[in-house]
Structures are given as structure tokens and as C-alpha cells.
Design a protein around this motif. Structure first.
Motif, mmCIF file in Angstrom:
data_model
loop_
_atom_site.group_PDB
_atom_site.id
_atom_site.type_symbol
_atom_site.label_atom_id
_atom_site.label_comp_id
_atom_site.label_asym_id
_atom_site.label_seq_id
_atom_site.Cartn_x
_atom_site.Cartn_y
_atom_site.Cartn_z
ATOM 1 N N SER A 1 0.770 -4.831 10.666
ATOM 2 C CA SER A 1 0.812 -6.595 10.583
ATOM 3 C C SER A 1 1.532 -7.096 9.425
ATOM 4 N N SER A 2 2.120 -6.053 8.637
ATOM 5 C CA SER A 2 3.246 -7.053 7.492
ATOM 6 C C SER A 2 4.353 -7.457 8.710
ATOM 7 N N SER A 3 4.995 -8.452 6.857
ATOM 8 C CA SER A 3 5.996 -8.422 7.683
ATOM 9 C C SER A 3 7.047 -8.030 7.235
ATOM 10 N N TRP A 4 8.000 -7.553 8.143
ATOM 11 C CA TRP A 4 8.712 -6.440 8.060
ATOM 12 C C TRP A 4 9.435 -6.406 6.956
ATOM 13 N N VAL A 5 9.885 -7.165 5.711
ATOM 14 C CA VAL A 5 9.700 -6.878 4.733
ATOM 15 C C VAL A 5 8.761 -6.200 3.562
ATOM 16 N N ARG A 6 7.467 -6.099 4.295
ATOM 17 C CA ARG A 6 6.677 -5.710 3.692
ATOM 18 C C ARG A 6 6.383 -4.360 4.224
ATOM 19 N N SER A 7 6.630 -3.733 5.524
ATOM 20 C CA SER A 7 6.268 -3.413 5.885
ATOM 21 C C SER A 7 6.269 -1.923 5.825
ATOM 22 N N PRO A 8 5.918 -0.915 5.452
ATOM 23 C CA PRO A 8 6.137 0.506 5.212
ATOM 24 C C PRO A 8 7.310 1.029 6.244
ATOM 25 N N PHE A 9 7.371 0.703 7.835
ATOM 26 C CA PHE A 9 8.034 1.552 8.867
ATOM 27 C C PHE A 9 9.148 0.969 8.399
ATOM 28 N N SER A 10 9.765 -0.010 8.333
ATOM 29 C CA SER A 10 11.282 -0.551 7.230
ATOM 30 C C SER A 10 11.667 -0.062 6.235
ATOM 31 N N ARG A 11 10.808 0.703 5.702
ATOM 32 C CA ARG A 11 11.613 2.023 5.041
ATOM 33 C C ARG A 11 10.949 3.624 5.300
ATOM 34 N N GLY A 12 11.172 3.739 6.535
ATOM 35 C CA GLY A 12 11.018 4.899 7.622
ATOM 36 C C GLY A 12 9.065 5.449 6.850
ATOM 37 N N ASN A 13 8.347 4.885 6.776
ATOM 38 C CA ASN A 13 7.279 4.928 6.433
ATOM 39 C C ASN A 13 6.493 4.508 7.373
ATOM 40 N N TYR A 14 4.900 4.924 7.196
ATOM 41 C CA TYR A 14 3.791 4.657 7.454
ATOM 42 C C TYR A 14 2.536 4.247 6.467
#
Length: 127
Positions: free
Chosen positions: A98-111
Motif C-alpha cells: 500500500s506504499s507509494s512506489w518510491v516508498r514501496s520495497p517492491f521498487s527495490r526488489g524486496n518485500y
């Protein structure tokens, strides 16, 4: 958030498969991702996509072969997999953040601890 992945199966090396993830309407506002876990290995990042679907990010191991997309009108995320290899064999999980893209761990390849997971779908690639 409720997530249901489908589309897994047995495919020959070099073949293609498309996974789908049906999400609850609430997930439409989330960053979405796909992860996978092979037997005896850690769960690893595969791909992620931002809310509008304009930004995508891929693991190096699948870049150029897999494509993540989403249809927010259908609350569905897809993972088109081509040129499949035996090392792609794994249980694939759909995930939401539910984070923004910049804050999401997904955008860094993580969960992260707030990642929502669906039940996985098994992909088996025979060589």
C-alpha cells in the motif's frame, strides 16, 4: 487485500505462460508485484508495477523475458512469461503493497512486513 493467483502449470523450456492475479478492489490502489519461491530456496522478487501501470521493475534474471501488467478496471495483474527456463520453476506469488512506489520495497526488489500475499501458483518448466 485479497489476492488469488492462477495460470500456473507445466510447460516445456522455451515455452510461455501467463499468470493472473485477481485482486480485491482495494488492491487497485496498491503497488503490485510477483515473487517466486523454488524448492529449498528463499522467496525472491520477480517483477513489480506501480498503481497506474506506467512504471515496472524486474529482477535481472527475468528482464527481457517476463512482462508485468495490470488492468485496474478488472482488478487484475498479469505476468506474461516467455522463453521459460528450468530455473524459472517455482511457486509464484502475487503480492500487494500500500506504499507509494518510491516508498514501496517492491521498487527495490524486496518485500516488507506489510506486504499482502496471495496463495501461490506452481510453475514447472521441463527441460
Amino acid at each position: 487485500v485479497q489476492l488469488q493467483a492462477s495460470g500456473g502449470g507445466l510447460v516445456q523450456a522455451g515455452g510461455s505462460l501467463r499468470l493472473s492475479c485477481a485482486a480485491s478492489k482495494r488492491a487497485v490502489s496498491n503497488v503490485m508485484g510477483w515473487f517466486r519461491q523454488a524448492p529449498g530456496k528463499e522467496r525472491e522478487f520477480v517483477a513489480a508495477i506501480n498503481r497506474p501501470g506506467q512504471i515496472t521493475f524486474y529482477a535481472d534474471s527475468v528482464k527481457g523475458r517476463f512482462t508485468i501488467s495490470r488492468d485496474n478496471t478488472k482488478s487484475t495483474v498479469y505476468l506474461q512469461m516467455t522463453s521459460l527456463k528450468s530455473e524459472d520453476t517455482a511457486v509464484y506469488y502475487c503480492a500487494a503493497d500500500s506504499s507509494s512506489w518510491v516508498r514501496s520495497p517492491f521498487s527495490r526488489g524486496n518485500y516488507g512486513p506489510r506486504t499482502d500475499w496471495g496463495k501461490g501458483t506452481l510453475v514447472t518448466v521441463s527441460s
